[in-house]
Design a protein around this motif. Structure first.
Motif, short mmCIF file in Angstrom:
data_model
loop_
_atom_site.label_atom_id
_atom_site.label_comp_id
_atom_site.label_asym_id
_atom_site.label_seq_id
_atom_site.Cartn_x
_atom_site.Cartn_y
_atom_site.Cartn_z
N THR A 71 51.30 -6.06 36.31
CA THR A 71 49.94 -5.62 37.11
C THR A 71 48.77 -6.03 36.03
N GLY B 176 55.26 -10.41 40.33
CA GLY B 176 54.19 -9.71 40.04
C GLY B 176 52.88 -9.93 40.60
N VAL B 177 51.89 -9.02 40.20
CA VAL B 177 50.65 -9.36 40.45
C VAL B 177 50.18 -10.74 40.07
N GLU C 163 51.28 -13.59 42.36
CA GLU C 163 50.54 -13.63 43.66
C GLU C 163 49.42 -14.17 43.42
N LEU D 185 44.27 -4.08 42.71
CA LEU D 185 44.73 -4.98 41.41
C LEU D 185 44.55 -6.26 41.73
N PHE E 118 52.72 -7.20 49.05
CA PHE E 118 54.08 -7.68 48.79
C PHE E 118 54.32 -6.90 47.20
N LEU E 119 55.53 -6.54 47.33
CA LEU E 119 56.06 -5.48 46.33
C LEU E 119 57.11 -6.10 45.47
N GLY F 26 56.15 -8.44 31.85
CA GLY F 26 55.86 -7.73 33.07
C GLY F 26 56.85 -7.89 33.94
N LEU G 24 58.79 -7.97 37.87
CA LEU G 24 58.53 -8.97 39.02
C LEU G 24 58.56 -8.31 40.34
N GLY G 25 58.34 -6.95 40.18
CA GLY G 25 58.22 -6.20 41.36
C GLY G 25 58.08 -4.77 40.87
N PHE H 196 59.51 -2.07 40.45
CA PHE H 196 61.11 -1.72 40.17
C PHE H 196 61.39 -0.20 40.20
N GLU H 197 60.17 0.40 40.14
CA GLU H 197 60.37 2.01 39.87
C GLU H 197 60.86 2.44 41.45
N GLY I 37 59.04 -7.19 26.80
CA GLY I 37 58.11 -6.41 26.20
C GLY I 37 57.33 -5.79 27.42
N GLY I 38 56.75 -4.68 26.89
CA GLY I 38 55.96 -3.92 27.76
C GLY I 38 56.18 -2.41 27.94
N ASP J 86 55.92 -0.57 30.59
CA ASP J 86 56.55 -0.09 31.77
C ASP J 86 57.91 -0.98 31.91
N1 LIG Z 1 53.57 -6.99 43.33
C1 LIG Z 1 53.20 -6.12 42.57
N2 LIG Z 1 52.29 -4.99 43.25
C2 LIG Z 1 52.04 -3.91 42.61
N3 LIG Z 1 52.83 -3.30 41.27
C3 LIG Z 1 53.53 -4.43 40.60
C4 LIG Z 1 53.91 -5.50 41.33
N4 LIG Z 1 54.89 -6.20 40.79
C5 LIG Z 1 55.02 -5.44 39.53
N5 LIG Z 1 54.29 -4.20 39.50
C6 LIG Z 1 54.22 -3.31 38.60
O1 LIG Z 1 54.08 -3.86 37.34
C7 LIG Z 1 54.27 -2.90 36.32
C8 LIG Z 1 54.43 -3.24 35.08
O2 LIG Z 1 53.24 -4.17 34.73
P1 LIG Z 1 52.37 -4.28 33.38
O3 LIG Z 1 51.72 -2.85 33.27
O4 LIG Z 1 51.52 -5.26 33.34
O5 LIG Z 1 53.43 -4.25 32.25
P2 LIG Z 1 54.02 -3.70 30.84
O6 LIG Z 1 53.37 -2.15 30.99
O7 LIG Z 1 55.47 -3.76 31.06
O8 LIG Z 1 53.29 -4.56 29.99
C9 LIG Z 1 55.55 -2.09 36.86
O9 LIG Z 1 55.30 -0.76 36.74
C10 LIG Z 1 55.44 -2.68 38.59
O10 LIG Z 1 55.47 -1.50 39.08
#
Ligand SMILES: Nc1ncnc2c1ncn2[C@@H]1O[C@H](COP(=O)(O)OP(=O)(O)O)[C@@H](O)[C@H]1O
Ligand SMILES: O=C(OP(=O)(O)O)[C@H](O)COP(=O)(O)O
Length: 407
Positions: free
Chosen positions: A202, A225-226, A229, A247, A300-301, A325, A327-328, A330-331, A356-357, A359
């Motif tokens: 995100t 991911g975001v 998109e 977002l 889109f998720l 990051g 790709l969706g 995933f939770e 990394g990250g 989440d």
């Molecule tokens: N298309 C999407 N729409 C909304 N949330 C998304 C999408 N793709 C991925 N995510 C969310 O992105 C989160 C991880 O993003 P981010 O905080 O940037 O990464 P990290 O904490 O791993 O560095 C995940 O929890 C996931 O739910």
């Protein structure tokens, strides 16, 4: 080479102010335990057992978001991991916080309230400005030393990270020390074959901001991911706009120019999703090719299955793969196909890999993958990709400045 001091250099019996990064996923108001707690617990236990008086600072979420909550639950989770009591005070630097700090006895540990609940913490400012804030000027004199353990927040110029080292002798905690060493060594590594970076999540601004700086280091970016998109939106597809979220549009305004320039200058290095997934009227996962999206009517998720199939051979042919990051979403198992598919493809190869990250690394345990199948799993996301560019991290620079000042 200039370096920072560590806990090995900390004098005995100090009143220590410690910055951790306990920023965690929050589901229905419940803070989710994760590796940030177990890792920071080592630093906390070491300081308590050495007989210091320990006050901890950390942030959680961003103002306005559902994850922006008190640190009360964090104190309980941290105490379990550290094996020491962790008291909590619902105040950042007011009278209650100061009274609790002054009450600390040798070996006591206290967690102060979410640093982002004081206006002085955000936004990004120069260290000198932060050092002159009420927050730093009030809390600083209560301590003999500052310990920064928050490597995963070290790319931010916030008061609790860059203000205190100008006021107090400052040291790196154990997490800061080990993550810094691991990520610096990774940044310096040379690869003969192709290097791929999987970009999602995100926090699109953090990744898009470093994509240009990674030129020469990364041969291919696989998007989802975001962030993915937003790239599709720049390529002319009607996606990446906010429907029920906040977002996309703000991050689009901040990054449109960079995205367009990346697409203009290195289109052949960037692979965009060819299909995306969403929840249909029955709540089931459904997929659509991006070429068939005529109007943005749903969120889109995840990336779709065809995109995962496009990404797998690229991963198999890479000598190194870096993931920043998810790709969706995933939770939610319905939307885990992209993240899990890509992580499993990486785990099956013998390429050098880093995930990394806070989440994203959680997907490894959530879906029963083995951490040993990856070369390095970092609790840092934005900080680790910034380190890959070779650019210094502001909070690390301040630890080095503190060591140089006191040398
Ligand atoms: N298309 C999407 N729409 C909304 N949330 C998304 C999408 N793709 C991925 N995510 C969310 O992105 C989160 C991880 O993003 P981010 O905080 O940037 O990464 P990290 O904490 O791993 O560095 C995940 O929890 C996931 O739910
Ligand atoms: O979780 C964090 O970064 P990450 O998601 O890049 O790993 C840090 O706590 C920084 O949080 P922020 O991105 O809200 O400043």
């Amino acid at each position: 080479m200039s370096s920072f001091r560590t806990l090995d250099d900390l004098p005995a019996e100090q009143r220590v102010l410690v910055r951790l990064d306990l920023n965690s996923p929050v589901e229905d108001g419940v803070v989710q335990d994760n590796r940030r707690f177990s890792r920071h617990a080592e630093t906390v236990a070491e300081l308590a057992e050495a007989g210091h008086r320990v006050a901890l600072m950390a942030h959680q979420g961003r103002p306005g978001r559902d994850t922006f909550v008190s640190l009360e639950q964090h104190a309980e989770i941290l105490a379990e991991h550290a094996g020491v009591d962790v008291d909590f005070v619902a105040d950042t630097f007011g009278d209650d916080a100061l009274a609790a700090v002054r009450d600390l006895d040798t070996g006591d540990v206290l967690l102060l309230e979410n640093t982002r609940m004081t206006d002085d913490e955000l936004p990004e400012k120069e260290p000198e400005e932060h050092a002159a804030s009420d927050f730093v000027e009030t809390l600083g004199p209560e301590f003999d030393a500052f310990v920064n353990d928050a490597y995963s927040a070290a790319h931010r110029k916030h008061a609790s990270l860059v203000g205190f080292p100008l006021r107090l002798p400052s040291y790196a905690g154990r997490v800061m020390e080990t993550e810094y060493e691991a990520n610096t060594a990774i940044a310096e590594r040379e690869f003969d074959g192709d290097v791929t970076m999987v970009v999602g999540g995100t926090k699109a601004t953090d990744v898009i901001g470093v994509m240009e700086a990674l030129d020469g280091k990364v041969d291919r970016f696989l998007l989802g991911g975001v962030a993915g998109e937003l790239f599709l939106r720049a390529a002319g597809y009607p996606v990446g706009e906010d429907i029920d979220t906040e977002l996309f549009d703000e991050q689009w305004d901040a990054n449109e120019e960079t995205i367009r320039s990346v697409l203009d200058e290195r289109r052949d290095q960037v692979t965009l999703a060819s299909d995306l997934a969403y929840a249909d009227a029955d709540g089931e996962r459904a997929e659509v090719a991006v070429d068939d999206i005529v109007e943005k009517t749903q969120s889109f998720l995840d990336i779709g299955s065809d995109t995962v199939a496009d990404y797998e051979p690229v991963i198999r042919d890479s000598e190194a793969v870096f993931v920043k990051g998810a790709l969706g979403v995933f939770e939610d198992e319905r939307f885990s196909v992209g993240t899990v598919g890509v992580l499993e493809a990486i785990a099956e190869t013998d390429c050098f890999s880093v995930v990394g990250g806070g989440d994203t690394s959680r997907a490894i345990t959530m879906y029963g993958m083995d951490e040993d199948d990856f070369s390095h799993v970092s609790i840092a996301g934005g900080a680790y990709i910034r380190a890959l560019t070779g650019e210094p991290l502001p909070a690390v620079e301040l630890l080095i400045r503190s060591a140089e000042r006191d040398a």
